[in-house]
Write a protein that holds these residues in place. Structure first.
Motif, PDB file in Angstrom:
ATOM      1  N   THR A 220     -12.904 -11.521 109.759  1.00  0.00           N
ATOM      2  CA  THR A 220     -14.165 -12.485 109.941  1.00  0.00           C
ATOM      3  C   THR A 220     -15.407 -11.954 109.532  1.00  0.00           C
ATOM      4  N   VAL A 221     -15.458 -10.547 110.077  1.00  0.00           N
ATOM      5  CA  VAL A 221     -16.466  -9.405 109.572  1.00  0.00           C
ATOM      6  C   VAL A 221     -16.583  -9.374 108.110  1.00  0.00           C
ATOM      7  N   LEU A 222     -15.245  -9.216 107.514  1.00  0.00           N
ATOM      8  CA  LEU A 222     -15.347  -9.026 106.187  1.00  0.00           C
ATOM      9  C   LEU A 222     -15.805 -10.237 105.507  1.00  0.00           C
ATOM     10  N   ARG A 223     -15.533 -11.362 106.047  1.00  0.00           N
ATOM     11  CA  ARG A 223     -15.803 -12.780 104.974  1.00  0.00           C
ATOM     12  C   ARG A 223     -17.291 -12.840 105.325  1.00  0.00           C
ATOM     13  N   ALA A 224     -17.914 -12.206 106.166  1.00  0.00           N
ATOM     14  CA  ALA A 224     -19.346 -12.337 106.567  1.00  0.00           C
ATOM     15  C   ALA A 224     -20.364 -11.426 105.728  1.00  0.00           C
ATOM     16  N   LEU A 225     -19.667 -10.411 105.283  1.00  0.00           N
ATOM     17  CA  LEU A 225     -20.375  -9.629 104.711  1.00  0.00           C
ATOM     18  C   LEU A 225     -20.856  -9.997 103.166  1.00  0.00           C
ATOM     19  N   TYR A 277     -22.897  -2.339 116.617  1.00  0.00           N
ATOM     20  CA  TYR A 277     -21.431  -2.510 116.906  1.00  0.00           C
ATOM     21  C   TYR A 277     -21.044  -3.975 116.651  1.00  0.00           C
ATOM     22  N   VAL A 278     -19.921  -4.284 115.934  1.00  0.00           N
ATOM     23  CA  VAL A 278     -19.717  -5.611 116.034  1.00  0.00           C
ATOM     24  C   VAL A 278     -18.179  -5.679 116.317  1.00  0.00           C
ATOM     25  N   PHE A 279     -17.591  -6.851 117.144  1.00  0.00           N
ATOM     26  CA  PHE A 279     -16.308  -6.678 117.828  1.00  0.00           C
ATOM     27  C   PHE A 279     -16.271  -8.437 118.245  1.00  0.00           C
ATOM     28  N   PRO A 280     -15.922  -9.084 117.295  1.00  0.00           N
ATOM     29  CA  PRO A 280     -15.648 -10.622 117.369  1.00  0.00           C
ATOM     30  C   PRO A 280     -14.220 -10.659 117.926  1.00  0.00           C
ATOM     31  N   ASP A 324     -14.463 -16.845 115.138  1.00  0.00           N
ATOM     32  CA  ASP A 324     -14.200 -17.220 113.609  1.00  0.00           C
ATOM     33  C   ASP A 324     -15.488 -17.824 112.868  1.00  0.00           C
ATOM     34  N   ASP A 325     -16.650 -18.047 113.628  1.00  0.00           N
ATOM     35  CA  ASP A 325     -17.762 -18.662 112.782  1.00  0.00           C
ATOM     36  C   ASP A 325     -18.290 -17.593 111.884  1.00  0.00           C
ATOM     37  N   VAL A 326     -18.158 -17.834 110.466  1.00  0.00           N
ATOM     38  CA  VAL A 326     -18.602 -16.509 109.527  1.00  0.00           C
ATOM     39  C   VAL A 326     -20.111 -16.873 109.644  1.00  0.00           C
TER      40      VAL A 326
END
Length: 400
Positions: A220-225, A277-280, A324-326
């Protein structure tokens, strides 16, 4: 007191292993003798003459963790039953041994993970998925057996405490003991971006965790980038072996903005080189890395599904409702990337919150639990002796 701790490893560099290491340190600090029933133990602990290590060797030739963990449970139980008179308190971690424990720390609730709407595995979704489903289901049943038979169950978060109650563990048995963090090490560390090969002019978002599982949710982090400005980059700390994420970054066209550092030994230094820091995580009991980031003074972006979110208020981080909310994730990161004043204020607040969760606090809580257990067991023995004496008096009176 004589304390026996059963865990796979007692060491600095993993979550459960670090918790048990610090519990052992706290017990030694109170003059206790400590027996470690484990496969691995930190040499620093073994240097203390009051520490006894009972090594449980599990051959790697045994296929799957499910079987290896069962062998550990059988071997450890055999030693504990034979030597039960040599310890006052038995402390285990989840289902790890076929014995009734006094204190059981719930680091993970497999039943809670299986009930999660984000649980991805099933019997009909391929061999790997079927194995993961069986692994989770078996562990959920074994954990329920272990937790219900313990005198005290230490939940590492309020989230875990709720899941234990759902599993049928009585509320009176449950005590929340949040994991700790080395606040001094993370607050006082320093590092340079160049030492990690990172650009000075980028906004760096750190993600740390196991890259082999979708549960940690790097995807999800990669898809938000792609929805964020080009100067926003992601730094990934974790072994990339057997990980699908480098290929996913290429497929999304963001490979140049994602820096896979593999295993990082000096995590405190790395945390002082990034901006947030991101940790979903889709499911977490209580994340040590989240606490570490806060201790390092980083604003955090996480999700309610991640253990540790319960200690984060709006002043020190952003908690998403859906991991999972991009769009929501991109919006949260965008707020931090575009507002340095907000970022610094949140980081300072995060550091203040982390100061309440030092290892010493956690160790003191476990020592108090141990003392209560010893008193409880002594009272039980006294009640049984009193009951036996009364029976003997009655029998004696009838004989006369």
């Amino acid at each position: 007191m004589k304390i026996a701790i059963v865990t796979h490893a007692v060491r600095h560099n993993d979550g459960q292993g670090r918790v048990n290491y610090e519990v052992a340190v706290a017990a030694l600090g109170q003059g206790c003798e400590v027996t470690l029933v484990a496969s691995q133990v930190s040499p620093a602990l073994l240097a203390d003459p009051r520490v006894r290590w009972v090594p449980i060797r599990i051959p790697r030739a045994w296929p799957t963790n499910l079987l290896r963990h069962q062998l550990f449970a059988i071997k450890s139980a055999a030693w504990l039953r034979k030597h039960h008179s040599e310890y006052d308190v038995l402390h285990v971690n989840g289902f790890i041994s076929w014995v009734r424990a006094d204190v059981n720390t719930a680091h993970f609730v497999h039943g809670g993970w299986m009930r999660s709407p984000y649980y991805p595995y099933g019997l009909t979704r391929g061999l790997h998925s079927a194995y993961q489903y069986v692994y989770t289901r078996v562990n959920a049943r074994l954990e329920r057996w272990a937790y219900r038979r313990s005198i005290v169950v230490a939940a590492v978060s309020q989230k875990v405490a709720a899941e234990l109650r759902e599993a049928g563990v009585t509320a009176q048995k449950i005590e929340v003991v949040h994991n700790g963090v080395d606040t001094r090490a993370f607050a006082q560390a320093s590092g340079t971006r160049s030492s990690f090969g990172l650009a000075d002019d980028a906004f760096l978002l750190l993600f740390a965790g196991d890259l082999r599982t979708p549960r940690k949710n790097l995807g999800t982090v990669l898809r938000a980038l792609p929805r964020l400005p080009p100067h926003v980059h992601v730094v990934v700390a974790g072994s990339v072996k057997a990980s699908p994420y480098p290929d996913e970054a290429h497929a999304l066209g963001v490979a140049g903005r994602v820096h896979f550092l593999d295993f990082v030994e000096n995590v405190p230094a790395l945390m002082h080189c990034v901006d947030a820091y991101v940790f979903p995580s889709r499911y977490e009991a209580m994340s040590l890395s989240l606490l570490e980031a806060m201790a390092a003074g980083l604003p955090v972006v996480t999700a309610r599904t991640a253990g540790g979110a319960e200690i984060i208020d709006p002043e020190c981080g952003i908690v998403l409702d859906d991991p999972d909310d991009v769009d929501a994730l991109a919006g949260a990161v965008g707020r931090l990337a575009g507002d340095e004043r907000l970022r610094c204020a949140m980081g300072a607040a995060a550091s203040r919150v982390a100061q309440r969760f030092g290892w010493e606090r956690m160790g003191a809580q476990y020592m108090e639990i141990y003392r209560r257990v010893v008193r409880f067991k002594a009272d039980q023995v006294g009640e049984r002796v009193g009951s036996t004496d009364r029976c003997m008096q009655i029998e004696g009176g009838e004989t006369e």
